[in-house]
Design an enzyme around this catalytic site. Sequence first.
Site, PDB file in Angstrom:
ATOM      1  N   SER A   1      40.258  87.866 -49.405  1.00  0.00           N
ATOM      2  CA  SER A   1      40.394  86.553 -49.375  1.00  0.00           C
ATOM      3  C   SER A   1      40.718  85.990 -48.044  1.00  0.00           C
ATOM      4  O   SER A   1      41.311  86.817 -47.080  1.00  0.00           O
ATOM      5  CB  SER A   1      41.537  86.284 -50.198  1.00  0.00           C
ATOM      6  OG  SER A   1      41.618  84.838 -49.989  1.00  0.00           O
TER       7      SER A   1
ATOM      8  N   HIS B   1      43.814  85.224 -58.275  1.00  0.00           N
ATOM      9  CA  HIS B   1      44.211  84.418 -56.795  1.00  0.00           C
ATOM     10  C   HIS B   1      42.977  83.524 -56.824  1.00  0.00           C
ATOM     11  O   HIS B   1      43.414  81.985 -56.486  1.00  0.00           O
ATOM     12  CB  HIS B   1      43.826  85.549 -55.618  1.00  0.00           C
ATOM     13  CG  HIS B   1      43.466  84.733 -54.508  1.00  0.00           C
ATOM     14  ND1 HIS B   1      42.468  84.186 -54.025  1.00  0.00           N
ATOM     15  CD2 HIS B   1      44.576  84.681 -53.215  1.00  0.00           C
ATOM     16  CE1 HIS B   1      42.508  83.584 -52.775  1.00  0.00           C
ATOM     17  NE2 HIS B   1      43.827  83.892 -52.224  1.00  0.00           N
ATOM     18  N   ASN B   2      41.783  83.396 -57.237  1.00  0.00           N
ATOM     19  CA  ASN B   2      40.789  82.423 -56.879  1.00  0.00           C
ATOM     20  C   ASN B   2      41.049  81.540 -58.101  1.00  0.00           C
ATOM     21  O   ASN B   2      40.942  80.283 -57.926  1.00  0.00           O
ATOM     22  CB  ASN B   2      39.439  83.020 -57.138  1.00  0.00           C
ATOM     23  CG  ASN B   2      38.864  83.494 -55.976  1.00  0.00           C
ATOM     24  OD1 ASN B   2      39.644  83.830 -55.099  1.00  0.00           O
ATOM     25  ND2 ASN B   2      37.370  83.736 -55.921  1.00  0.00           N
TER      26      ASN B   2
ATOM     27  N   LYS C   1      42.075  89.652 -57.365  1.00  0.00           N
ATOM     28  CA  LYS C   1      41.290  88.600 -56.655  1.00  0.00           C
ATOM     29  C   LYS C   1      40.849  87.454 -57.477  1.00  0.00           C
ATOM     30  O   LYS C   1      40.826  86.240 -57.305  1.00  0.00           O
ATOM     31  CB  LYS C   1      40.421  89.287 -55.725  1.00  0.00           C
ATOM     32  CG  LYS C   1      39.471  88.315 -55.049  1.00  0.00           C
ATOM     33  CD  LYS C   1      40.076  87.646 -54.201  1.00  0.00           C
ATOM     34  CE  LYS C   1      39.408  86.592 -53.038  1.00  0.00           C
ATOM     35  NZ  LYS C   1      38.340  85.993 -53.390  1.00  0.00           N
TER      36      LYS C   1
ATOM     37  N   GLU D   1      43.645  79.531 -56.632  1.00  0.00           N
ATOM     38  CA  GLU D   1      42.941  78.514 -55.540  1.00  0.00           C
ATOM     39  C   GLU D   1      42.363  77.333 -56.224  1.00  0.00           C
ATOM     40  O   GLU D   1      42.562  76.278 -55.812  1.00  0.00           O
ATOM     41  CB  GLU D   1      42.155  79.673 -55.216  1.00  0.00           C
ATOM     42  CG  GLU D   1      41.067  78.802 -53.924  1.00  0.00           C
ATOM     43  CD  GLU D   1      40.061  79.878 -53.339  1.00  0.00           C
ATOM     44  OE1 GLU D   1      40.499  80.814 -52.900  1.00  0.00           O
ATOM     45  OE2 GLU D   1      38.940  79.496 -53.531  1.00  0.00           O
TER      46      GLU D   1
HETATM   47  C1  6PG Z   1      38.552  83.455 -50.802  1.00  0.00           C
HETATM   48  C2  6PG Z   1      37.765  82.743 -51.639  1.00  0.00           C
HETATM   49  C3  6PG Z   1      36.368  83.072 -51.667  1.00  0.00           C
HETATM   50  C4  6PG Z   1      35.508  82.347 -52.783  1.00  0.00           C
HETATM   51  C5  6PG Z   1      35.276  80.921 -52.125  1.00  0.00           C
HETATM   52  C6  6PG Z   1      34.272  80.144 -53.068  1.00  0.00           C
HETATM   53  O1  6PG Z   1      39.615  84.038 -51.119  1.00  0.00           O
HETATM   54  O2  6PG Z   1      38.465  83.651 -49.838  1.00  0.00           O
HETATM   55  O3  6PG Z   1      38.410  82.696 -52.938  1.00  0.00           O
HETATM   56  O4  6PG Z   1      36.540  84.300 -51.981  1.00  0.00           O
HETATM   57  O5  6PG Z   1      34.412  82.911 -52.760  1.00  0.00           O
HETATM   58  O6  6PG Z   1      36.460  80.131 -52.249  1.00  0.00           O
HETATM   59  O7  6PG Z   1      34.651  80.122 -54.500  1.00  0.00           O
HETATM   60  P1  6PG Z   1      33.896  78.973 -55.176  1.00  0.00           P
HETATM   61  O8  6PG Z   1      32.613  78.721 -54.790  1.00  0.00           O
HETATM   62  O9  6PG Z   1      33.927  79.494 -56.620  1.00  0.00           O
HETATM   63  O10 6PG Z   1      34.579  77.669 -55.071  1.00  0.00           O
END
Ligand code: 6PG
Length: 471
Positions: A129, A186-187, A183, A190
């Site tokens: 990330s 985590h997303n 991860k 996010e």
């Molecule tokens: C990170 C992000 C990354 C992710 C983008 C796009 O932790 O650096 O999570 O891995 O690929 O943020 O995600 P989306 O296209 O699903 O918004």
Amino acid sequence: MALQNFGVIGLAVMGENLALNVERNGFSVAVYNRTTEKTTAFMENRAQGKNVKPAHSLEEFVASLERPRKILLMVKAGKPVDAVIEQLKPLLEPGDMIIDGGNSLYEDTDRRVADLEAAGLRFIGMGVSGGEEGALNGPSLMPGGTREAYEAIEPIVTKIAAQVDDGPCVTYIGPKGAGHYVKMVHNGIEYGDMQLIAEAYDLLKNVLGLTNEQLHDVFAEWDETEELDSFLIEITANIFKKKDDMGDGFLIDKILDAAGQKGTGRWTVVSSLELGVPIPTITAAVNARVMSAYKDERMAAAKELAGPGGKFDGNTQGFINKVRDALYCSKMCSYAQGMALLGTASQEFEYNLDLGEIARIWKGGCIIKAGFLNKIKRAFDENPNLANLLLAPEFKQTILDRQAAWREVLMAANGLGIPVPAFSASLDYFDSYRRERLPQNLTQAQRDYFGAHTYERTDKSRGEFFHAEWF
Ligand code: 6PG
């Protein structure tokens, strides 16, 4: 001929940046890309003068690496990962390891770990990330899979990861697909954070009428607070300053309100449903992106379906502070959901996750990095079996102190017809979790009524089931 310490396959920007990060930290690197032009361009530009060796075939690439070989794949998640693994397998020798640094589905990683271990090789699924910047200067890394393989790459990953007050932002996450699972969550978190910030923006802009300059100031000020200090709040403040270089005004006002997604948020929701862990804030965030993408339909509906109208007539600074409190309370609920999902997944999949340590490695390098993760780390360090983050003393008191402001913001939003799906989902989560009695006694009665599905009774032991003759 000196052999290289580390190999990278896939020279899109994340692959290039990680290769340069590894090299900057004192390790020699071999690189390979399917299209040779990409490799040549990398060597002639960013890798010029660096200890990076290009290879023009996989055979040449594999032969240029010291043993046991450590090969990082930075290719598109899904079939391309399997395709490269299949090409590599016959070229590798026992003990060599492949590290998949893409956003792969954890179930694919489970399968690949088993396949490669059976073939005498080793596999690590590593969440990375921090975007392009993080990859180059210090990402948060979430490696899981073959334990011995982690030990072999530890000297490298601990150097290239972001460094925070209590160490590098990397740790061995757990066996099988644990790294990619973490991860993925985590997303999901996010997505939740981003949607909550978007709702705060909507309220400040459309209830209070703040300008982009004022929005910048509010977010910049929030970024200075202990609760909200974070990468996402910081970049949000910066976004409001950016002028449009293709026309007049600010760029933010020209960007189409239709959000994309690549799948990790959706996978988090799917997993939560499979494991039976409610994550309504993250689910609302995924749905909000989906709804936003119905741009044409929404434009047509806007002409037909009028909202309540009306104007806010309260105190502006008072409301800004309440939105800040609502954002913080909602964020606590979102993290409580994500951590609860990790806790259940850990048991279910035998990942043996250390939730305090996971909060620690998210403190730097990654998209959700935030001062607030210190509190989460402390909460799980103090009680690794904490049922829900909202019960940790620090969180409990904060949410109790701020719930009145949170509720007021939601009432104002509802009254004015401003959608706040993630704020609302968080408050509903809080109100459901804290209630001793929910109305699902009625659900159980209905199930028993139409399908003899039976129910438990409040005056009998749990696990004793009854059926009534309803007719
Ligand atoms: C990170 C992000 C990354 C992710 C983008 C796009 O932790 O650096 O999570 O891995 O690929 O943020 O995600 P989306 O296209 O699903 O918004």
